[in-house]
Scaffold this motif. Structure first.
Motif, PDB file in Angstrom:
ATOM      1  N   SER A   1       0.823  -1.215   0.000  1.00  0.00           N
ATOM      2  CA  SER A   1       0.000   0.000   0.000  1.00  0.00           C
ATOM      3  C   SER A   1       0.852   1.259   0.000  1.00  0.00           C
ATOM      4  O   SER A   1       0.485   2.266  -0.617  1.00  0.00           O
TER       5      SER A   1
ATOM      6  N   THR B   1       0.533   3.721  -3.019  1.00  0.00           N
ATOM      7  CA  THR B   1       0.144   5.114  -2.825  1.00  0.00           C
ATOM      8  C   THR B   1       1.093   6.048  -3.562  1.00  0.00           C
ATOM      9  O   THR B   1       0.662   7.010  -4.216  1.00  0.00           O
TER      10      THR B   1
ATOM     11  N   GLY C   1      -0.315   6.907  -7.153  1.00  0.00           N
ATOM     12  CA  GLY C   1      -0.755   8.301  -7.156  1.00  0.00           C
ATOM     13  C   GLY C   1      -0.077   9.116  -8.242  1.00  0.00           C
ATOM     14  O   GLY C   1      -0.707   9.926  -8.923  1.00  0.00           O
TER      15      GLY C   1
ATOM     16  N   SER D   1      -2.231  -4.773  -2.956  1.00  0.00           N
ATOM     17  CA  SER D   1      -2.823  -3.495  -2.560  1.00  0.00           C
ATOM     18  C   SER D   1      -3.872  -3.031  -3.557  1.00  0.00           C
ATOM     19  O   SER D   1      -4.854  -2.396  -3.166  1.00  0.00           O
TER      20      SER D   1
ATOM     21  N   PHE E   1      -7.502  -2.194  -2.463  1.00  0.00           N
ATOM     22  CA  PHE E   1      -8.012  -0.863  -2.787  1.00  0.00           C
ATOM     23  C   PHE E   1      -9.319  -0.974  -3.571  1.00  0.00           C
ATOM     24  O   PHE E   1     -10.286  -0.249  -3.292  1.00  0.00           O
TER      25      PHE E   1
ATOM     26  N   PHE F   1      -4.031   6.132   3.028  1.00  0.00           N
ATOM     27  CA  PHE F   1      -3.554   5.777   1.691  1.00  0.00           C
ATOM     28  C   PHE F   1      -4.368   6.473   0.602  1.00  0.00           C
ATOM     29  O   PHE F   1      -3.809   6.938  -0.398  1.00  0.00           O
ATOM     30  N   GLN F   2      -5.677   6.560   0.796  1.00  0.00           N
ATOM     31  CA  GLN F   2      -6.510   7.222  -0.208  1.00  0.00           C
ATOM     32  C   GLN F   2      -6.188   8.708  -0.318  1.00  0.00           C
ATOM     33  O   GLN F   2      -6.110   9.266  -1.418  1.00  0.00           O
TER      34      GLN F   2
ATOM     35  N   PHE G   1      -2.883   9.122  -2.049  1.00  0.00           N
ATOM     36  CA  PHE G   1      -3.048   8.836  -3.471  1.00  0.00           C
ATOM     37  C   PHE G   1      -3.572  10.055  -4.217  1.00  0.00           C
ATOM     38  O   PHE G   1      -3.031  10.453  -5.264  1.00  0.00           O
TER      39      PHE G   1
END
Length: 509
Positions: free
Chosen positions: A217, A221, A225, A435, A439, A476-477, A480
């Motif tokens: 993750s 990320t 991202g 991940s 996700f 993580f979101q 990202f």
């Protein structure tokens, strides 16, 4: 019901065969000529790793289809006759972790070993590194599992008084429960103090998958991202910076002469670095110089390819130029389509994951409506969005590898990819695939509800002690989305400019 399950098994077998053939096709067409008819063990690892990565991505759509197999069952236990997806998930990710942390490092150490050494010494050296890594990983995993390998579920203890069984049922918005005095159920009237924490120890395989997911993750990320923006924008900028016309022969000779000089300087620098490596002088300065040589070499290859495009030669020169123009036009079209998909991904993350409660199911609802049009259309779109994230991870890793000193460059080029670069990228794909699945299982939780993947990556992972806060606060979101926005601004400000030649390369020793 039985026919549906049999069809699902047949489809799964056919897909596995297609994935295996596709992995062999990628290996054969991307491998470097120097690796032809040799390096068979690294090639086996590459094919097996690519197959595991692709199968793991396709397992989430298969999990959704497997759930549909017993959705309309009319007898109890129908779901017991479907595929054992939870066992399959754990098996595929245990294999994934073994490949990433043990098999692929061994193959890379073996492949990059000193060719002057005997086969036995190369195997011994690679095993020494891998065994050391295995001991350290086993100790860390054992200690962490023994100390904090538990899940904490928040539960609410409810109690209510007994009531006479009614002769008629009268439920409404004002009276949702049995009884003519209480107007609300116990769940609504429960004291906040009734919420308790239910603790239980998770299984060791699930704990290994969870920790591997955390490592993946972090990489996902960063690379995902950046890649979600640079993947489509890179294609669009390539179209904008395309050669507009064919150059003259005199211009071609001048540019080719300059590139030849630069190639000789790079060869001299590479020979010097090789001599330093043999003498054991592999410090920080040596690694920095290696990175500089790699960047200059990639820039040189890019300049050579661009020069060949601007001055096509041979009897089919006009045809080659026409294909060049069509190729850049295809990049522009794919870049526009990719930009739409990237915007949809970022918008979905904000609307469905970061806003509480979600503003809309968004892509979840799109997949459901596509399933209503045709049974596998939504599943296919779902798989496409998952694969797109993997492509974004690879694009982000390539971009950051060219910018940051501490990231090793491992380019993937058609017909010119060495096995160490192949192994590195396969390891990255395998690590990030865990991940990506986690996700996607979270981002498309409404569409993928009640699946085995959501049970592993949703309930267990997001309740794991010491880890759950990363998911509770959407770390993580948020990372990202921020990196995607920064990368977009970078391309707006600097991405449209073509890099100027760096001039003569000098090795600072």
């Amino acid at each position: 019901m039985g026919d549906f399950n049999l069809a699902l098994v047949i489809v799964a077998i056919v897909v596995c065969v297609i994935v295996f053939i596709s992995s062999i096709y990628l290996l054969v067409n991307y491998q470097h000529p120097d690796d032809a008819n040799q390096a068979y063990f690294p090639k086996f690892v590459v094919v097996f790793g690519l197959s595991v990565a692709m199968i793991s991505i396709l397992m989430l759509p298969a999990d959704v289809a497997n759930r549909h197999a017993c959705r309309h069952a009319i007898y109890n236990g129908a779901c017991n006759l479907t595929l054992p997806m939870k066992d399959l998930w754990l098996a595929i990710y245990i294999v994934d972790a073994i490949l990433v942390f043990f098999v692929i490092p061994f193959a890379m150490f073996f492949y990059e070993g000193d060719q002057d050494k005997t086969l036995g010494k190369r195997i011994k050296s690679a095993l020494l590194w891998v065994v050391t890594t295995a001991v350290v990983c086993a100790l860390v995993l054992g200690i962490l599992y023994g100390v904090i390998g538990k899940v904490d579920f928040s539960v609410r203890h409810l109690s209510s008084a007994t009531s006479t069984f009614p002769t008629s049922w009268q439920f409404s918005n004002t009276q949702p429960c049995i009884g003519n005095t209480a107007r609300q159920c116990s769940a609504f009237t429960a004291n906040p103090a009734s919420e308790k924490t239910w603790t239980m120890r998770t299984t060791f395989p699930e704990y290994v998958v969870a920790l591997a997911t955390i490592v993946g993750s972090v990489l996902f990320t960063i690379f995902g991202g950046v890649g979600i923006a640079c993947l489509p924008l890179g294609l669009i900028t390539a179209f904008i910076r395309r050669p507009k016309a064919v150059i003259t022969r005199s211009q071609y000779i001048k540019e080719a002469t300059e590139l030849g000089k630069k190639a000789r300087e790079l060869k001299k620098a590479a020979d010097g670095l090789h001599q330093e490596e043999r003498s054991g002088a592999k410090g920080r300065k040596w690694r920095k110089n290696v990175k500089a040589v790699e960047k200059e070499l990639l820039q040189l290859e890019e300049d050579v390819n661009l020069l060949e495009e601007m001055y096509p030669q041979g009897e089919q020169a006009e045809t080659a130029w026409a294909f060049t123009v069509l190729g850049y036009l295809a990049k522009f079209i794919l870049g526009i389509l990719g930009l739409i998909v990237s915007i949809a991904w970022v918008a979905h993350i904000i609307i469905y994951l970061l806003v509480d409660p979600p503003l809309s199911p968004f892509l979840n609802e799109v997949f459901i409506k596509l399933d209503d049009v045709w049974g596998l259309l939504g599943t296919a779109a779902f798989a496409f969005f998952c694969f797109y994230l993997l492509l974004a991870v690879i694009a982000g890793a390539m971009m950051l590898g060219l910018k940051l000193v501490f990231i090793t460059i491992h380019p993937m080029k058609w017909g010119a990819t060495l096995m160490n670069s192949f192994l590195f990228n396969v390891g990255l794909i395998l690590l990030c695939s865990i991940s990506v699945i986690q996700f996607c299982a979270t981002a498309f939780g409404y569409y993928a509800q009640a699946t085995a993947a959501q049970e592993i990556f949703g309930h267990t992972l997001q309740s794991l002690r010491g880890i759950k806060y990363l998911y509770k606060y959407n770390v993580f979101q948020i990372g990202f989305v921020i990196l995607a926005g920064l990368t977009f601004l970078y391309y707006i400000a600097f991405g449209w400019r073509r890099k100027k030649p760096s001039g003569r390369f000098q090795l600072s020793t």
